[in-house]
Structure formats: structure tokens, C-alpha cells
Design an enzyme around this catalytic site. Structure first.
Site, mmCIF file in Angstrom:
data_model
loop_
_atom_site.group_PDB
_atom_site.id
_atom_site.type_symbol
_atom_site.label_atom_id
_atom_site.label_comp_id
_atom_site.label_asym_id
_atom_site.label_seq_id
_atom_site.Cartn_x
_atom_site.Cartn_y
_atom_site.Cartn_z
ATOM 1 N N GLY A 11 0.849 -1.201 0.000
ATOM 2 C CA GLY A 11 0.000 0.000 0.000
ATOM 3 C C GLY A 11 0.883 1.249 0.000
ATOM 4 N N ARG A 25 19.502 10.636 -4.166
ATOM 5 C CA ARG A 25 20.513 11.690 -3.994
ATOM 6 C C ARG A 25 21.706 11.214 -3.159
ATOM 7 N NH1 ARG A 25 17.058 17.303 -4.572
ATOM 8 N NH2 ARG A 25 16.605 16.863 -6.760
ATOM 9 N N ARG A 72 0.979 -4.967 -4.912
ATOM 10 C CA ARG A 72 1.158 -6.121 -4.025
ATOM 11 C C ARG A 72 1.379 -7.314 -4.939
ATOM 12 N NH1 ARG A 72 -3.247 -3.485 -0.784
ATOM 13 N NH2 ARG A 72 -2.155 -2.623 1.006
ATOM 14 N N SER A 73 2.628 -7.719 -5.093
ATOM 15 C CA SER A 73 2.971 -8.748 -6.078
ATOM 16 C C SER A 73 2.775 -10.151 -5.525
ATOM 17 C CB SER A 73 4.425 -8.569 -6.517
ATOM 18 O OG SER A 73 4.816 -9.630 -7.348
ATOM 19 N N ASP A 103 5.227 -4.896 5.932
ATOM 20 C CA ASP A 103 5.667 -6.230 6.385
ATOM 21 C C ASP A 103 5.671 -7.285 5.275
ATOM 22 O OD1 ASP A 103 2.918 -6.183 6.341
ATOM 23 O OD2 ASP A 103 2.657 -7.255 8.226
ATOM 24 N N GLY A 104 4.654 -7.264 4.409
ATOM 25 C CA GLY A 104 4.608 -8.232 3.306
ATOM 26 C C GLY A 104 5.818 -8.056 2.393
ATOM 27 N N THR A 126 4.452 2.280 5.856
ATOM 28 C CA THR A 126 3.052 1.843 5.911
ATOM 29 C C THR A 126 2.323 2.720 6.921
ATOM 30 O OG1 THR A 126 1.552 0.136 6.772
ATOM 31 C CG2 THR A 126 3.823 -0.053 7.460
ATOM 32 N N ILE A 127 1.104 3.084 6.586
ATOM 33 C CA ILE A 127 0.343 3.912 7.537
ATOM 34 C C ILE A 127 0.017 3.133 8.804
ATOM 35 C CG2 ILE A 127 -0.666 5.384 5.742
ATOM 36 C CD1 ILE A 127 -3.359 3.829 6.296
ATOM 37 N N ASP A 128 0.086 1.788 8.731
ATOM 38 C CA ASP A 128 -0.344 0.966 9.872
ATOM 39 C C ASP A 128 0.602 1.055 11.079
ATOM 40 O OD1 ASP A 128 -2.275 0.193 8.075
ATOM 41 O OD2 ASP A 128 -1.329 -1.710 7.576
ATOM 42 N N ASP A 130 2.950 -0.949 11.905
ATOM 43 C CA ASP A 130 2.940 -2.272 12.544
ATOM 44 C C ASP A 130 4.266 -3.018 12.414
ATOM 45 O OD1 ASP A 130 2.734 -2.617 9.827
ATOM 46 O OD2 ASP A 130 1.060 -4.011 9.882
ATOM 47 N N ARG A 155 -16.404 16.851 14.778
ATOM 48 C CA ARG A 155 -16.803 17.400 16.084
ATOM 49 C C ARG A 155 -17.801 18.553 15.929
ATOM 50 N NH1 ARG A 155 -15.112 16.520 20.758
ATOM 51 N NH2 ARG A 155 -13.238 15.465 20.087
ATOM 52 N N ARG A 172 -5.170 -2.137 9.589
ATOM 53 C CA ARG A 172 -5.146 -3.617 9.602
ATOM 54 C C ARG A 172 -5.255 -4.153 11.015
ATOM 55 N NH1 ARG A 172 -3.938 -6.115 4.628
ATOM 56 N NH2 ARG A 172 -2.751 -4.656 3.416
ATOM 57 N N LYS A 214 -24.179 15.470 28.964
ATOM 58 C CA LYS A 214 -23.238 15.348 27.842
ATOM 59 C C LYS A 214 -24.036 15.129 26.555
ATOM 60 C CE LYS A 214 -19.090 12.749 26.541
ATOM 61 N NZ LYS A 214 -18.324 13.859 26.018
HETATM 62 O O1 F6P Z 1 -1.617 -1.582 4.910
HETATM 63 C C1 F6P Z 1 -2.125 -0.335 4.564
HETATM 64 C C2 F6P Z 1 -3.607 -0.367 4.419
HETATM 65 O O2 F6P Z 1 -4.061 0.926 4.092
HETATM 66 C C3 F6P Z 1 -4.379 -0.931 5.615
HETATM 67 O O3 F6P Z 1 -4.499 -0.002 6.657
HETATM 68 C C4 F6P Z 1 -5.675 -1.323 4.968
HETATM 69 O O4 F6P Z 1 -6.303 -2.351 5.682
HETATM 70 C C5 F6P Z 1 -5.240 -1.804 3.617
HETATM 71 O O5 F6P Z 1 -3.980 -1.223 3.359
HETATM 72 C C6 F6P Z 1 -6.185 -1.454 2.493
HETATM 73 O O6 F6P Z 1 -5.708 -2.055 1.350
HETATM 74 P P1 F6P Z 1 -6.249 -1.723 -0.117
HETATM 75 O O7 F6P Z 1 -5.649 -0.412 -0.524
HETATM 76 O O8 F6P Z 1 -5.765 -2.828 -0.933
HETATM 77 O O9 F6P Z 1 -7.725 -1.592 -0.022
#
Ligand code: F6P
Length: 320
Positions: A11, A25, A72-73, A103-104, A126-128, A130, A155, A172, A214
Site C-alpha cells: 500500500g 541523492r 502487491r505482487s 511487512d509483506g 506503511t500507515i499501519d 505495525d 466534532r 489492519r 453530555k
Molecule cells: O496496509 C495499509 C492499508 O491501508 C491498511 O491499513 C488497509 O487495511 C489496507 O492497506 C487497504 O488495502 P487496499 O488499498 O488494498 O484496499
């Protein structure tokens, strides 16, 4: 080394371009030519590459996505696919590779390094967030800030219309984005995969809060823990209060990288290139307490990442 390759895989995440710039560079300054493989490992298998000069990476530090595309190969996870990839590298006299991904991508790199004794250095992107052994991965900070911006906007409606919002974020199996944005956004709950949630408790606290006057709630749900829609329906059923759902989706992956991600990309890209040119192989770079580190691929991907989960959850409860 005279010629190295760089690719982005998995991703996309903000900061990938800044990392490509840093790799190119750093290498060019050392007299090394850099080739970008298009669409991740697919480009290596297909021999789809182009030289990246200093000029080719100008004006990209502020861009989301990746100028060399990503994929994602599946083929790279097969022996014939990897054999073909090795042939491409040999044919093009590429002596080492920098893989920018998650990680993949690192698992694939690890297998390839061992199979062909080919040097690869990984840059965690990765944004995750992880990847184990690094405090941060490229793109996670930008993603959290995108979510924070959305929560601030939500909000306005939540308070004006006195509603409960359930906001679903990516990640994820990792609750990093949810935890950070819930605490930073002043939200009432963070539902994350690392901890069991108790819908009963959540609803009781909503009802008790409501009795005390609230009027609005923002609950952040990590995609790996539950579906926001299910949580919202359950809350409505049990409390009779109005709920709304926002699934933030892929906006979390794109856009201008934050300053923190750009700096991380500059440091990761530079360090990864130095390691590769120093003939290190099968390592991922990372950062721990502001110090750059080199991690074994296996160590970076095998275990579950430790997050500051309980202290964050406690603080979210105390401060709302
Ligand atoms: O691993 C990054 C991520 O954005 C996860 O947070 C999410 O679950 C997944 O990829 C979404 O994958 P795709 O872009 O294939 O829908």
C-alpha cells in the site's frame, strides 16, 4: 557498488516519494546509479525499470503516492517469480536493492535475500505502523494527522446536532492510528484490535454521561477491531441516541506528507543507502528513541508491535 535499484511495494503511504529522493541523492553523491523498478516487485519480475537521476526526484518531497508506482505482487511469492526477478537484476547489473514498503514486502525481501544471497535493505513505509523495532513507519504520522483533521471537522456536527459519531480508521491488525487520533482528537473511546472492547460498558458510560448533560461523542474504531456500522447500530439500539458513521478509508493514505514523515524519509533513505553501499544485506532500517537502527527482516515482521495501549486508553478515559 555501481548500480542499485529502488522500489516501492504494498500500500502506498505518504513519504515514499521523499524516501526515493533521499535514496537517489545519497547514492548519486557517491557516484552510484539508481534504477527505479515500476510497480514494486512486479517491475523486477518484468524488467520494468528506469534510471532515476537527481533531477528526476526534484519536486517530489511534498507529494503523496509514489512516482514509481506500487503493487502487491503475488508472483514474487512464487519461486519462478523470484527466479525471473533475479534474472532481471543480473541482466541489468543491479548489485543491490532498496525496498520501501511494509511487512509483506519485507517478508518477500527476506526470502529473496536468503535464496539468492542478494543484498536488500528495507525502508519501513506503511500507515499501519505495525513494523516491530521501529517507533514509526513512513506515512503513519501523516495518516494520523489526516484522521485528526477529520475528527476536528466531525466534532462540529457532533456538537451542533448532539450526536454520537463512530469513526472507522485503517490500520489492519494494528490500533496505532486509532489510539493516536482518539487521544489527540479528544475522543471518548478508541476501539482497537489489541484490547477486547465491551459494548455494554461503552453504552453505560454514554447513558450516564447523557444523564449528566453530555451531548456528543466521538468513538474511533480501528478497522481490525470492529466495523463502525455495527458499533453504531448497537449503540443506537441500546441507548436510543442518534448515531452516525464515518469510514475514512483511503484518504488516510494520500496527500502531502507531514514534516515528520519527510524528515523520517530523508533519514531512512539516506541510512538505507549507506547500509546497502556498505554491503549490508537483509536488514530493515528503523528508528528507536530518535536513533537510526538496522533490524533483521524477520525481527521486524514476526511479532506483534508493542503499543503504549493501556496508558493511552486510560488517558482517553480520564480526559473525556
Ligand atoms: O496496509 C495499509 C492499508 O491501508 C491498511 O491499513 C488497509 O487495511 C489496507 O492497506 C487497504 O488495502 P487496499 O488499498 O488494498 O484496499
Amino acid at each position: 557498488m555501481r548500480r542499485i535499484g529502488v522500489l516501492t511495494s504494498g500500500g502506498d503511504s505518504s513519504g515514499m516519494n521523499a524516501a526515493i529522493r533521499s535514496v537517489v541523492r545519497t547514492a548519486v553523491a557517491r557516484g552510484v546509479r539508481v534504477y527505479g523498478f515500476l510497480r514494486g516487485y512486479e517491475g523486477v519480475i518484468e524488467g520494468n525499470l528506469k534510471e532515476l537521476t537527481r533531477r528526476d526526484v526534484s519536486g517530489i518531497i511534498n507529494l503523496g503516492g509514489t512516482i514509481i508506482k506500487t503493487a502487491r505482487s503475488k508472483r514474487f511469492f512464487s519461486k519462478p517469480g523470484r527466479k525471473q526477478a533475479y534474472r532481471t537484476l543480473k541482466d541489468n547489473k543491479i548489485e543491490g536493492l532498496i525496498v520501501i514498503g511494509g511487512d509483506g514486502s519485507f517478508r518477500g525481501a527476506d526470502i529473496f535475500c536468503r535464496e539468492f544471497k542478494f543484498p536488500i535493505i528495507g525502508v519501513p513505509a506503511t500507515i499501519d505502523n505495525d513494523i516491530v523495532g521501529t517507533d514509526l513507519t513512513l506515512g503513519a504520522d501523516t495518516a494520523v494527522n489526516v484522521v485528526l483533521d477529520a475528527i476536528d471537522k466531525i466534532r462540529d456536527t457532533a456538537t451542533s446536532l448532539e450526536r454520537i459519531f463512530v469513526v472507522e480508521v485503517m490500520g489492519r491488525g494494528c490500533g496505532y492510528i486509532a489510539l493516536e487520533s482518539a487521544l489527540g482528537g479528544g475522543c471518548e473511546e478508541a476501539i482497537i484490535p489489541e484490547r477486547k472492547y465491551n459494548i455494554n460498558k461503552i453504552c453505560t458510560s454514554i447513558v450516564e454521561g447523557n444523564l449528566k448533560g453530555k451531548i456528543s461523542w466521538i468513538i474511533v474504531v480501528a478497522e481490525g477491531a470492529a466495523k463502525a456500522q455495527d458499533i453504531a447500530e448497537e449503540i443506537k439500539k441500546r441507548t436510543s441516541l442518534e448515531t452516525r458513521v464515518t469510514v475514512l478509508g483511503h484518504i488516510q493514505r494520500g496527500g502531502r506528507p507531514s514534516c515528520r514523515d519527510r524528515i523520517l524519509a530523508a533519514r531512512f533513505g539516506n541510512y538505507a543507502t549507506e547500509l546497502l553501499l556498505g554491503r549490508k544485506k537483509a536488514k530493515a532500517v528503523g528508528i528507536q528513541a530518535d536513533k537510526l537502527v538496522a533490524l533483521k527482516f524477520k525481527k521486524a515482521t514476526d511479532n506483534k508491535k508493542w503499543l503504549n495501549t493501556d496508558s493511552y486508553l486510560r488517558l482517553i478515559k480520564i480526559l473525556t
